[in-house]
Design a protein around this motif. Structure first.
Motif, short mmCIF file in Angstrom:
data_model
loop_
_atom_site.label_atom_id
_atom_site.label_comp_id
_atom_site.label_asym_id
_atom_site.label_seq_id
_atom_site.Cartn_x
_atom_site.Cartn_y
_atom_site.Cartn_z
N PHE A 197 0.81 -1.21 0.00
CA PHE A 197 0.00 0.00 0.00
C PHE A 197 0.85 1.27 0.00
O PHE A 197 0.43 2.31 -0.51
N ASP A 198 2.04 1.20 0.58
CA ASP A 198 2.87 2.40 0.68
C ASP A 198 3.35 2.93 -0.67
O ASP A 198 3.67 4.11 -0.80
N ILE A 199 3.39 2.06 -1.68
CA ILE A 199 3.85 2.51 -3.00
C ILE A 199 2.78 2.39 -4.08
O ILE A 199 3.02 2.70 -5.25
N ALA A 200 1.59 1.96 -3.71
CA ALA A 200 0.52 1.75 -4.70
C ALA A 200 0.13 3.06 -5.37
O ALA A 200 0.03 4.10 -4.73
N GLY A 201 -0.07 2.98 -6.68
CA GLY A 201 -0.47 4.14 -7.45
C GLY A 201 0.63 5.13 -7.75
O GLY A 201 0.37 6.23 -8.26
N LYS A 202 1.89 4.74 -7.49
CA LYS A 202 3.01 5.68 -7.65
C LYS A 202 3.99 5.27 -8.75
O LYS A 202 5.04 5.89 -8.90
N HIS A 203 3.67 4.21 -9.51
CA HIS A 203 4.56 3.74 -10.59
C HIS A 203 5.95 3.38 -10.05
O HIS A 203 6.98 3.69 -10.65
N ILE A 204 5.96 2.72 -8.90
CA ILE A 204 7.21 2.25 -8.29
C ILE A 204 7.28 0.73 -8.31
O ILE A 204 8.35 0.14 -8.35
N ALA A 205 6.13 0.07 -8.32
CA ALA A 205 6.05 -1.39 -8.17
C ALA A 205 6.83 -2.11 -9.27
O ALA A 205 6.81 -1.72 -10.44
N ASP A 206 7.51 -3.18 -8.86
CA ASP A 206 8.34 -4.00 -9.75
C ASP A 206 7.51 -5.19 -10.25
O ASP A 206 7.04 -5.99 -9.45
N PRO A 207 7.31 -5.34 -11.56
CA PRO A 207 6.46 -6.42 -12.07
C PRO A 207 7.16 -7.76 -12.24
O PRO A 207 6.55 -8.73 -12.70
N ARG A 208 8.45 -7.87 -11.87
CA ARG A 208 9.20 -9.09 -12.19
C ARG A 208 8.65 -10.34 -11.53
O ARG A 208 8.66 -11.42 -12.12
N SER A 209 8.15 -10.23 -10.30
CA SER A 209 7.59 -11.41 -9.64
C SER A 209 6.32 -11.87 -10.35
O SER A 209 6.08 -13.07 -10.49
N MET A 210 5.52 -10.94 -10.83
CA MET A 210 4.32 -11.30 -11.58
C MET A 210 4.67 -11.96 -12.91
O MET A 210 4.04 -12.94 -13.32
N VAL A 211 5.69 -11.43 -13.57
CA VAL A 211 6.17 -12.05 -14.81
C VAL A 211 6.61 -13.49 -14.55
O VAL A 211 6.25 -14.42 -15.28
N GLU A 212 7.37 -13.68 -13.48
CA GLU A 212 7.87 -15.02 -13.15
C GLU A 212 6.73 -15.95 -12.75
O GLU A 212 6.73 -17.13 -13.09
N ALA A 213 5.74 -15.42 -12.03
CA ALA A 213 4.58 -16.23 -11.63
C ALA A 213 3.80 -16.69 -12.86
O ALA A 213 3.36 -17.85 -12.94
N LEU A 214 3.63 -15.81 -13.83
CA LEU A 214 2.95 -16.19 -15.07
C LEU A 214 3.77 -17.21 -15.85
O LEU A 214 3.22 -18.17 -16.41
N HIS A 215 5.07 -17.01 -15.87
CA HIS A 215 5.96 -17.95 -16.57
C HIS A 215 5.84 -19.35 -15.97
O HIS A 215 5.69 -20.35 -16.69
N GLN A 216 5.88 -19.45 -14.63
CA GLN A 216 5.82 -20.76 -13.99
C GLN A 216 4.43 -21.38 -14.15
O GLN A 216 4.31 -22.61 -14.31
N ALA A 217 3.39 -20.57 -14.13
CA ALA A 217 2.04 -21.10 -14.35
C ALA A 217 1.94 -21.68 -15.76
O ALA A 217 1.39 -22.77 -15.95
N ALA A 218 2.47 -20.96 -16.74
CA ALA A 218 2.43 -21.43 -18.12
C ALA A 218 3.24 -22.72 -18.29
O ALA A 218 2.81 -23.65 -18.97
N GLU A 219 4.39 -22.76 -17.63
CA GLU A 219 5.26 -23.94 -17.73
C GLU A 219 4.58 -25.16 -17.14
O GLU A 219 4.58 -26.24 -17.74
N MET A 220 3.98 -25.01 -15.97
CA MET A 220 3.31 -26.14 -15.32
C MET A 220 2.07 -26.56 -16.10
O MET A 220 1.79 -27.76 -16.24
N ALA A 221 1.33 -25.60 -16.63
CA ALA A 221 0.13 -25.93 -17.40
C ALA A 221 0.50 -26.69 -18.68
O ALA A 221 -0.21 -27.61 -19.09
N THR A 222 1.60 -26.30 -19.28
CA THR A 222 2.05 -26.96 -20.51
C THR A 222 2.48 -28.39 -20.22
O THR A 222 2.16 -29.33 -20.96
N ARG A 223 3.17 -28.58 -19.10
CA ARG A 223 3.59 -29.93 -18.71
C ARG A 223 2.40 -30.80 -18.35
O ARG A 223 2.39 -32.00 -18.62
#
Length: 329
Positions: free
Chosen positions: A303-329
């Motif tokens: 909440f301290d950085i929400a709405g400020k264009h500070i958040a790092d999307p890398r964990s979300m990218v990695e979460a999507l990558h792993q979801a796609a990898e597991m779904a494909t397998r």
């Protein structure tokens, strides 16, 4: 083979979820691996788009079949639950209830086979409770929605993977809850998850509860011998390559250098601490034991950085990558 559909839940709309979702679902690598469909609020995503400054089209759809995938389009099944003036970074029961509803829809789509995985942006537990949904977190909520009696939380990073025997309970209660059957089932779930991920015979290190694994009874009350060791022995008799109970500090060092494929932590902070030191931006939370695939970012609503264009999307990218990898397998 077509790429899997992934339901991406928006999480708490007052947090950083909308901001990290926009760049993650439009990431070139992610678009090549899967077809993400957001379950959330289109208006909030448009606000987030303007904050992060990405030229994206937020496209409202009624079903997964209507989604269109290109380099600019973010598809969203729009539940329209949030007020247009919802403040960023402030606790809101409305946002807490909405986060629950997004998960409910995503779970239904996954159980119906209309999506092949769920990837969740963070929710705020206090807001969730204020919205009338009393669950410790995503893990327990998804278990309830899918009628799954027992699941495990696994944290995955490029350097280390950790599965937890207990998670969102106090330390005293965690020690009381740990017993050989639960230890065995957790080891078993972790083993099965890694085998599905392509590790044919994973080496699993199991943490002790007490310092120095109890030092032959010097520390603690014999928990290693009574609560943990019998569960490990049962796993070994099943053909699983498990070792322990081992001192947690030593085990995490050994796992970090590659000696173990998976660490079994006894309680929340024992597992989360080392993973987050290694880099929260690359961490992914995986719920093991569900009838559906679920991954998540390994961070909160911030909440301290929400709405400020500070958040790092890398964990979300990695979460999507792993979801796609597991779904494909």
């Amino acid at each position: 083979m077509s790429t899997p559909f992934i339901a991406v839940t928006m999480g708490d709309g007052a947090g950083i979820g909308p901001e990290v979702i926009i760049p993650a679902v439009l990431n070139e690598g992610i678009r090549a691996e899967c077809r993400p469909v957001v379950i959330g609020d289109a208006h909030r995503l448009r606000q987030a788009r303007d904050i992060v400054g990405i030229d994206a089209v937020i496209r409202s759809i009624d079903s997964v079949d209507e989604a269109v995938f290109d380099e600019q389009t973010v598809n969203v099944i729009d539940l329209a639950l949030l007020p247009e003036d919802l403040a960023w970074g402030e606790l809101s029961p409305i946002a807490g209830d909405a986060a629950f509803q997004y998960i409910k829809v995503a779970s239904k789509l996954a159980m119906q086979g209309k999506v092949q995985a769920i990837c969740t942006a963070p929710l705020n537990k206090e807001a969730l409770h204020a919205g009338g949904h009393i669950y410790p977190g995503h893990t327990e909520l998804l278990a309830a929605l899918t009628n799954t009696p027992e699941v495990s939380m696994m944290l995955s990073t490029p350097k280390i993977k950790v599965i937890h025997v207990t998670t969102h309970i106090g330390l005293v209660d965690a020690v009381s809850m740990i017993e050989p059957g639960l230890v065995h089932r957790t080891i078993q779930r972790g083993h099965e998850a890694l085998v599905r991920a392509g590790v044919p015979n994973p080496k699993i290190g199991v943490c002790a509860i007490n310092p120095h694994a109890g030092e032959n009874g010097l520390f603690g009350y014999g928990e290693e011998a009574t609560k943990i060791a019998p569960g490990i022995e049962k796993a070994i008799s099943d053909g699983i390559n498990a070792v322990g109970p081992l001192p947690a500090d030593t085990l995490f060092f050994l796992a970090g250098r590659g000696d173990y494929d998976l660490v079994v932590a006894m309680y929340h902070d024992q597992g989360h601490g080392p993973v987050k030191v290694l880099g929260i931006e690359a961490g992914v939370n995986i719920t093991v034991g569900l009838p559906v695939i679920r991954t998540s970012v390994d961070h909160g609503t911030a909440f301290d950085i929400a709405g400020k264009h500070i958040a790092d999307p890398r964990s979300m990218v990695e979460a999507l990558h792993q979801a796609a990898e597991m779904a494909t397998r």
